[in-house]
Design a protein around this motif. Structure first.
Motif, short mmCIF file in Angstrom:
data_model
loop_
_atom_site.label_atom_id
_atom_site.label_comp_id
_atom_site.label_asym_id
_atom_site.label_seq_id
_atom_site.Cartn_x
_atom_site.Cartn_y
_atom_site.Cartn_z
N TYR A 35 -66.55 -69.90 -38.63
CA TYR A 35 -66.18 -69.87 -40.05
C TYR A 35 -66.58 -68.59 -40.78
N SER A 42 -60.32 -64.73 -45.57
CA SER A 42 -59.70 -65.95 -46.08
C SER A 42 -58.48 -65.66 -46.96
N LEU A 66 -57.95 -72.33 -47.10
CA LEU A 66 -59.26 -72.31 -46.45
C LEU A 66 -60.33 -71.91 -47.46
N ILE A 69 -65.79 -74.43 -46.30
CA ILE A 69 -66.05 -74.80 -44.91
C ILE A 69 -65.45 -76.15 -44.57
N PHE A 72 -61.79 -75.79 -43.78
CA PHE A 72 -61.59 -75.17 -42.47
C PHE A 72 -61.79 -76.18 -41.34
#
Length: 270
Positions: A35, A42, A66, A69, A72
């Protein structure tokens, strides 16, 4: 429930359960590890997602972008990888706990002991649910470990939403487990039970997937229990978790209950 049988079945199947649990833990840690590099790009990724057809975003669970977190991992992990892991687990273990024992003749030995069919079926159902719970518990703990380990800035993570993601996944596969257990309880042939449970799960998943592609066929999602599992909506705080959880819980309980009753009443080739 038959306690000695429960302990023996857990002992026999624990290695398999933990293999799935550690596999799930590995993948979610991998997602958390990836991530930070994804977050740096992003804006570009979100622009790419917006240029895609709307249905594709729904398919991959990233229609909201996204932004954090949870968004994602809901798309990259909870929307696909975890579904594959738990689908395989539920179908295989439910078949192993009932239909395989009947097919191989081992059920005759279990029923020759001072116990009843009902207790055997209830015990096997509890073994299945316990295994599912352990996998989700390890997954949840690993997620918090991954966050503490990889996410340094402390932003964009809501622990309550993350727990909701895992609860939703558990309840979905509680329902899938119940349906697979019911199929296993009415089957004398291991391969037939395995194929039927796998086909039902695949059809449910496919109906939900196809329904996401276009509004014209969105009605297909209503035919699938997977439509009640919407990790991307949970990730942005927009999911109706209470209603979906109740329906999935009822489906699971009813399926397990019918499976236990059918197993108690039907003729077995012992």
């Amino acid at each position: 429930m038959n306690i000695p049988l429960f302990k023996q079945m857990m002992k026999v199947n624990m290695k398999s359960v933990m293999n799935y649990a550690f596999g799930s833990a590995f993948y979610i840690l991998l997602m958390f590890g990836l991530y930070p590099s994804i977050a740096q790009n992003s804006d570009s990724i979100n622009d790419l997602l917006q240029s895609m057809p709307e249905g594709m975003g729904r398919v991959f669970g990233v229609e909201g972008g996204l932004g954090n977190i949870e968004s994602f991992i809901s798309g990259e992990y909870y929307g696909l990888i975890l579904i594959l892991i738990l689908s395989i687990f539920c179908v295989l273990l439910s078949t192993k706990l009932i239909a395989k024992l009947v097919d191989q003749g081992s059920m005759a030995y279990l029923l020759s002991t001072p116990t009843t069919r009902g207790k055997v079926a209830i015990t096997q159902a509890i073994v299945l649910v316990t295994g599912l719970f352990l996998i989700m518990a390890v997954t949840t703990i690993s997620g918090f470990v991954g966050y503490a380990w990889f996410i340094k800035d402390g932003s964009g993570f809501d622990p309550s939403r993350f727990i909701e993601l895992n609860l939703a996944a558990f309840l979905l596969f509680f329902a899938v487990s119940g349906i697979s257990f019911l199929v296993s309880s009415i089957s004398n042939d291991e391969k037939r039970a395995l194929g039927t449970s796998g086909a039902i799960t695949f059809i449910f998943f496919s109906l939900d997937l196809l329904g996401k592609l276009s509004d014209k066929i969105a009605w297909m999602r209503n035919l699938s229990i997977f439509s009640l599992y919407r990790p991307s909506e949970i990730a942005i705080g927009d999911g109706n978790l209470v209603r979906a959880s109740f329906i999935l819980l009822v489906i699971g309980l009813v399926s397990f209950g019918i499976g236990i009753q059918v197993f108690r009443k039907r003729d077995l080739p012992l």
